[in-house]
Design an enzyme around this catalytic site. Structure first.
Site, short mmCIF file in Angstrom:
data_model
loop_
_atom_site.label_atom_id
_atom_site.label_comp_id
_atom_site.label_asym_id
_atom_site.label_seq_id
_atom_site.Cartn_x
_atom_site.Cartn_y
_atom_site.Cartn_z
CE LYS A 205 7.41 1.23 -7.89
NZ LYS A 205 8.53 0.81 -7.08
CB CYS A 259 6.51 2.08 -2.27
SG CYS A 259 8.08 2.90 -2.11
#
Ligand code: SAJ
Length: 424
Positions: A205, A259
């Site tokens: 991720k 993010c």
């Protein structure tokens, strides 16, 4: 494994869509959030976030009774943690929400349960932080209950499609945990489900978002070089991208959102001596709003006393999310340079940003403007007709920071047109 009930902790940009999609596919879902305003709003059919299609999914899930919302964690077959992982001033990951969400599961944890962490977290969070907290229940991860990390990887604006269609990574603390995770997400995931260990999934991720950050940083750095050498960056990129192995992204106002502008720091924090390129890219992207502000200042022949109509505040087009938005930073820098900044953000007309004057219509933003500055290429801004804008403002200068507008059209309407490394 067969899961009938699920408790999702955190009803934000990821937790709420995930809860409504699980509920829409037949699971009994408890959507939990510690914020009473969010829960009361949902009970009254009001959503605190905007995401295309989400309202209907949530409404249907609540209406069918498959989704219940609550301020407290409730017992279930599986638990998903989908809380934010912000960072502190010094860029260290703030795991306090992950820790308190994990602690709130402890009293409800039973033999055979599955716990999944979805929140983006520094490498080893699942094994070194989450597992020991859950062990306070007297149960052991991987043996008495199953524990996995499965990152959310959906793009804001396309969350509901990508939740279903994207490949899903599930990293277990052991194989049985990863397989249990696969059984849970198979409820709605149509993409491939890839099983691995928890720390690899955490790393995957962070690598995905970091590589995108670095790719945007090189595009931003190229735009600065292009300004220096009097090259049109958009023409140069389009030619370079004809090469079969080159795919340069778009320069712009900078990188925002919760993010990409946050996650790379988790790797820098974990290994500062090693993650040097990652840190540089972050710095390049963080400096982009100031670079744009300098260009706007030049195009406006000084900013002192000028009124700037700033179009867009969100971190990217067609979303209402202002977290870490470079457009907000740009507004503040312009103000510090002496300009009066009037902002119109159609997706959040009353964001309440400190020191920023927000208005709720394009017309009001334009009325006293000297400069029209496009910071976010929302569709409705892209579609603006220069001739119509001409009739609404006395502004002489238009600055397009995101290359959404046609120079010739605006010049025809009588504006002096500028943009980021833009010649044509
Ligand atoms: N941006 C540019 N130039 C580009 C592309 C983006 O300046 O060419 C800027 C955007 O304007 C925005 C920022 O970068 O400010 C990030 O936008 P984005 O669309 O690249 O990504 P996010 O933050 O909306 O979503 C990302 C996605 N990650 C990747 O594409 C690797 C998404 O799949 C993740 O699920 C999400 O982060 C997340 O939640 O981690």
């Amino acid at each position: 494994m067969n899961f009938k009930s699920l408790c999702i902790i955190g009803m934000g940009y990821i937790g709420l869509p995930t809860a409504s999609v699980f509920a829409g596919n037949g699971l009994h879902v408890i959507g939990m959030d510690v914020n009473a305003d969010i829960i009361d709003g949902l009970k009254a059919g009001k959503l605190h976030i905007f995401e295309p299609g989400l309202r209907q999914w949530v409404f249907d899930a609540l209406e069918s009774g498959h989704l219940e919302v609550s301020e407290a964690v409730q017992p279930a077959d599986a638990f998903i943690i989908a809380v934010p992982t912000p960072f502190y001033e010094d860029k260290r990951a703030d795991l306090s929400y992950v820790i308190s969400a994990t602690q709130s599961i402890v009293p409800h944890l039973k033999l055979g349960n599955l716990v999944v962490l979805e929140s983006t977290s520094p490498p080893r969070t699942t094994v070194d932080i989450v597992a020991p907290i859950l062990a306070e229940s007297g149960l052991k991860a991987g043996e008495d209950f199953l524990l996995a990390y499965s990152p959310e990887r959906v793009l804001p604006g396309r969350i509901l499609q990508e939740l279903v269609d994207n490949p899903r990574v599930i990293g277990g603390v052991n194989r049985a945990s990863a397989e249990a995770g696969r059984d849970l997400y198979r409820t709605f995931v149509k993409g491939d489900i890839i099983l691995t260990d928890a720390t690899t999934a955490e790393m995957v991720k962070l690598m995905e978002n970091t590589s995108r950050d670095i790719n945007i940083a090189i595009a931003n750095e190229f735009s600065r070089l292009a300004e220096k050498f009097d090259v049109d960056i958009w023409e140069a990129i389009s030619i370079a991208n004809l090469h079969p192995r080159v795919d340069i992204l778009r320069p712009g106002v900078g990188v925002g959102g919760h993010c990409i502008s946050v996650d790379p720091w988790f790797l820098v924090e974990a290994a500062p001596e090693t993650a040097r390129l990652i840190k540089s890219a972050r710095e390049v992207n963080d400096a982009q709003p100031a670079f744009i502000a300098d260009l706007v200042e030049k195009a406006s022949e000084g900013l002192f006393g000028k009124t700037i109509a700033l179009l867009g505040l969100s971190f990217k087009p067609n979303v209402d999310d202002l977290r870490e938005s470079p457009a907000v930073k740009l507004a503040h820098i312009l103000k510090d340079k002496g300009a009066r900044v009037v902002v119109f953000e159609p997706f959040k007309p009353d964001a309440g940003i400190v020191d920023v004057q927000q208005v709720d219509s394009l017309e009001t933003a334009l009325i006293e403007a000297d400069v029209v500055l496009l910071a976010v290429a929302h569709d409705q801004f892209r579609d603006l007709k220069p001739q119509e804008i001409r009739s609404k403002t006395e502004a002489g200068v238009v600055f397009d920071a995101v290359s959404a507008w046609d120079k010739a059209d605006w010049e025809k309407a009588g504006f002096r047109f500028y943009g980021l490394a833009r010649k044509y």
